[in-house]
Design a protein around this motif. Structure first.
Motif, PDB file in Angstrom:
ATOM      1  N   THR A 300      50.930  43.843 135.033  1.00 19.29           N
ATOM      2  CA  THR A 300      50.463  45.229 135.034  1.00 19.29           C
ATOM      3  C   THR A 300      50.546  45.828 136.437  1.00 19.29           C
ATOM      4  N   ARG A 301      50.561  47.148 136.473  1.00 16.15           N
ATOM      5  CA  ARG A 301      50.688  47.854 137.756  1.00 16.15           C
ATOM      6  C   ARG A 301      49.556  47.476 138.718  1.00 16.15           C
ATOM      7  N   SER A 302      48.391  47.159 138.180  1.00 14.91           N
ATOM      8  CA  SER A 302      47.234  46.841 139.025  1.00 14.91           C
ATOM      9  C   SER A 302      47.392  45.510 139.753  1.00 14.91           C
ATOM     10  N   GLN A 303      48.425  44.748 139.397  1.00 12.38           N
ATOM     11  CA  GLN A 303      48.575  43.427 140.015  1.00 12.38           C
ATOM     12  C   GLN A 303      49.358  43.421 141.319  1.00 12.38           C
ATOM     13  N   GLY A 304      49.640  44.621 141.841  1.00 11.67           N
ATOM     14  CA  GLY A 304      50.171  44.728 143.190  1.00 11.67           C
ATOM     15  C   GLY A 304      51.480  44.004 143.425  1.00 11.67           C
ATOM     16  N   GLU A 305      51.418  42.902 144.169  1.00 10.47           N
ATOM     17  CA  GLU A 305      52.626  42.176 144.564  1.00 10.47           C
ATOM     18  C   GLU A 305      53.386  41.647 143.353  1.00 10.47           C
ATOM     19  N   ALA A 306      52.669  41.111 142.366  1.00  7.87           N
ATOM     20  CA  ALA A 306      53.333  40.615 141.159  1.00  7.87           C
ATOM     21  C   ALA A 306      54.063  41.749 140.449  1.00  7.87           C
ATOM     22  N   TRP A 307      53.443  42.943 140.422  1.00  3.83           N
ATOM     23  CA  TRP A 307      54.082  44.107 139.808  1.00  3.83           C
ATOM     24  C   TRP A 307      55.372  44.476 140.537  1.00  3.83           C
ATOM     25  N   ARG A 308      55.326  44.474 141.863  1.00  6.66           N
ATOM     26  CA  ARG A 308      56.513  44.829 142.638  1.00  6.66           C
ATOM     27  C   ARG A 308      57.641  43.819 142.391  1.00  6.66           C
ATOM     28  N   ARG A 309      57.285  42.535 142.316  1.00  9.85           N
ATOM     29  CA  ARG A 309      58.315  41.521 142.042  1.00  9.85           C
ATOM     30  C   ARG A 309      58.884  41.681 140.644  1.00  9.85           C
ATOM     31  N   ALA A 310      58.022  41.939 139.676  1.00 11.78           N
ATOM     32  CA  ALA A 310      58.487  42.112 138.298  1.00 11.78           C
ATOM     33  C   ALA A 310      59.381  43.345 138.175  1.00 11.78           C
ATOM     34  N   ARG A 311      59.015  44.407 138.862  1.00 10.55           N
ATOM     35  CA  ARG A 311      59.781  45.655 138.819  1.00 10.55           C
ATOM     36  C   ARG A 311      61.194  45.449 139.378  1.00 10.55           C
ATOM     37  N   ASP A 312      61.306  44.551 140.370  1.00 10.04           N
ATOM     38  CA  ASP A 312      62.606  44.311 141.009  1.00 10.04           C
ATOM     39  C   ASP A 312      63.370  43.141 140.382  1.00 10.04           C
ATOM     40  N   SER A 313      62.798  42.518 139.366  1.00 14.20           N
ATOM     41  CA  SER A 313      63.420  41.342 138.767  1.00 14.20           C
ATOM     42  C   SER A 313      64.340  41.725 137.619  1.00 14.20           C
ATOM     43  N   ALA A 314      65.287  40.832 137.337  1.00 18.88           N
ATOM     44  CA  ALA A 314      66.258  41.076 136.275  1.00 18.88           C
ATOM     45  C   ALA A 314      66.462  39.804 135.474  1.00 18.88           C
ATOM     46  N   TRP A 315      67.091  39.941 134.345  1.00 19.08           N
ATOM     47  CA  TRP A 315      67.478  38.810 133.506  1.00 19.08           C
ATOM     48  C   TRP A 315      68.240  37.792 134.359  1.00 19.08           C
ATOM     49  N   GLY A 316      67.764  36.553 134.333  1.00 18.27           N
ATOM     50  CA  GLY A 316      68.423  35.492 135.082  1.00 18.27           C
ATOM     51  C   GLY A 316      67.785  35.163 136.409  1.00 18.27           C
ATOM     52  N   ASP A 317      66.906  36.052 136.910  1.00 17.07           N
ATOM     53  CA  ASP A 317      66.258  35.791 138.193  1.00 17.07           C
ATOM     54  C   ASP A 317      65.231  34.679 138.054  1.00 17.07           C
ATOM     55  N   GLY A 318      65.002  33.996 139.165  1.00 17.87           N
ATOM     56  CA  GLY A 318      63.893  33.057 139.203  1.00 17.87           C
ATOM     57  C   GLY A 318      62.580  33.823 139.205  1.00 17.87           C
ATOM     58  N   TRP A 319      61.531  33.173 138.689  1.00 18.88           N
ATOM     59  CA  TRP A 319      60.194  33.785 138.713  1.00 18.88           C
ATOM     60  C   TRP A 319      59.234  32.793 139.339  1.00 18.88           C
ATOM     61  N   GLU A 320      58.738  33.144 140.503  1.00 16.96           N
ATOM     62  CA  GLU A 320      57.815  32.280 141.239  1.00 16.96           C
ATOM     63  C   GLU A 320      56.391  32.787 141.051  1.00 16.96           C
TER      64      GLU A 320
END
Length: 334
Positions: A300-320
């Motif tokens: 969710t947008r309220s999650q700050g850094e996780a939101w920014r990473r998710a917004r910039d992520s694409a199919w096939g990317d690693g998820w840390e």
């Protein structure tokens, strides 16, 4: 993604040497033959016309898939700087161009291709290009006594085209030649995924380090659901390809399955995004493969850094994530 300008110009030059109507007919016929071929029975390309037609039809997509996979390897191993490359089943050289784009460190490439017409075309396309020296060997890889030791070994769209009975022998030879990383790419189909899973099992037996896409060495959770792991890469269609295919769309999406294995231990990503992220207002949903299985993660947008990473992520990317076995936010495991 686009073809390198020098490769596009080289393809345009060789295409111009062939009659347009014959090229179009031959490309369509080859496409049908490849679709209808069973495992281990890839069509043989015997003439310059067939070689050019196949390269014009397929080389952009093949380049795109290999370039995407090499990018994943570079992300996982930023310090990997191969100087020696072995390309098995090199075709017209798509992997060579893709690797040279990714790693300026390359100094020597050995390309093995059993079909002389394809090898000759690969040499033509590379002539005068800013590529490392390429030594072409017109041979069946299984007929060679040994393969040269190489930092980077590549078999793109090859493994599934040979007889199943000799696949493990080929894999053994490829792995023996690998000093750094081994890259295998297959079509992004259920059969291609099954081929990659077989390769993965064999390499795990050999204590290979699985770099990508898998974040673990457990059973594939997608296969357990009768699904298949694959990825996609969009590439701009050159004008010659649009003419050849009669295609209106200026791009095509190449679907592929792949595996990267390393000789030395490489920590995998915590997870891998295995479907397109679904973006809603205020939340992003991710399907992530982890060591704990498939997870449906909502950020969710309220999650700050996780939101920014998710917004910039694409199919096939690693998820840390700090706790890869737990869902982020209001998520629940699938």
């Amino acid at each position: 993604m686009q073809l390198p300008a020098s490769l596009q110009r080289a393809l345009e030059r060789v295409i111009a040497t062939q009659p347009a109507a014959a090229l179009e007919q031959t490309a369509a016929a080859l496409s049908n033959r490849y679709r209808e071929a069973s495992a281990g029975s890839a069509p043989v390309i015997t003439s310059p016309l067939e070689a050019v037609a196949y390269a014009a039809w397929r080389m952009p997509a093949t380049y795109a898939a290999l370039r995407a996979v090499f990018k994943r390897l570079a992300e996982a191993q930023p310090d990997f700087a191969p100087t020696r490359m072995l390309d098995v089943g090199a075709g017209s050289g798509a992997a060579i161009w893709a690797a040279a784009e990714q790693w300026p460190s390359l100094r020597r490439i050995v390309a093995i291709e059993r079909q002389p017409a394809m090898a000759r075309l690969g040499e033509q396309l590379a002539a005068g290009a800013d590529l490392p020296p390429v030594m072409w060997q017109r041979s069946d890889v299984l007929a060679l006594d040994r393969l040269p030791d190489s930092d980077l070994v590549v078999a793109g769209y090859v493994y599934g085209e040979i007889e199943p009975a000799v696949r493990v022998l080929l894999l053994s030879r490829l792995w023996k030649a690998t000093n750094g990383a081994l890259v295998l790419v297959e079509p992004g189909t259920p059969i291609g995924h099954a081929t990659i899973l077989n390769i993965r099992s064999e390499l795990i037996k050999r204590d290979a380090s699985i770099v990508a896409p898998c974040p673990h060495t457990s059973e594939c959770p997608l296969a357990a659901r009768n699904d298949w792991c694959h990825f996609g890469q969009r590439i701009a269609r050159p004008a010659f390809q649009r003419r050849l295919k009669g295609a209106a769309a200026p791009f095509e999406d190449e679907k592929f399955a792949y595996l990267i294995a390393a000789r030395h231990g490489v920590p995998p990503a915590n997870g891998r995004i295995v479907r397109h992220p679904i973006i809603h207002s205020g939340r992003i949903e991710l399907q992530v493969c982890t060591a704990q299985g498939l997870q449906h993660i909502t950020v969710t947008r309220s999650q700050g850094e996780a939101w920014r990473r998710a917004r910039d992520s694409a199919w096939g990317d690693g998820w840390e994530s700090e706790h890869p076995s737990q869902d982020i936010g209001d998520s629940e495991a699938e």
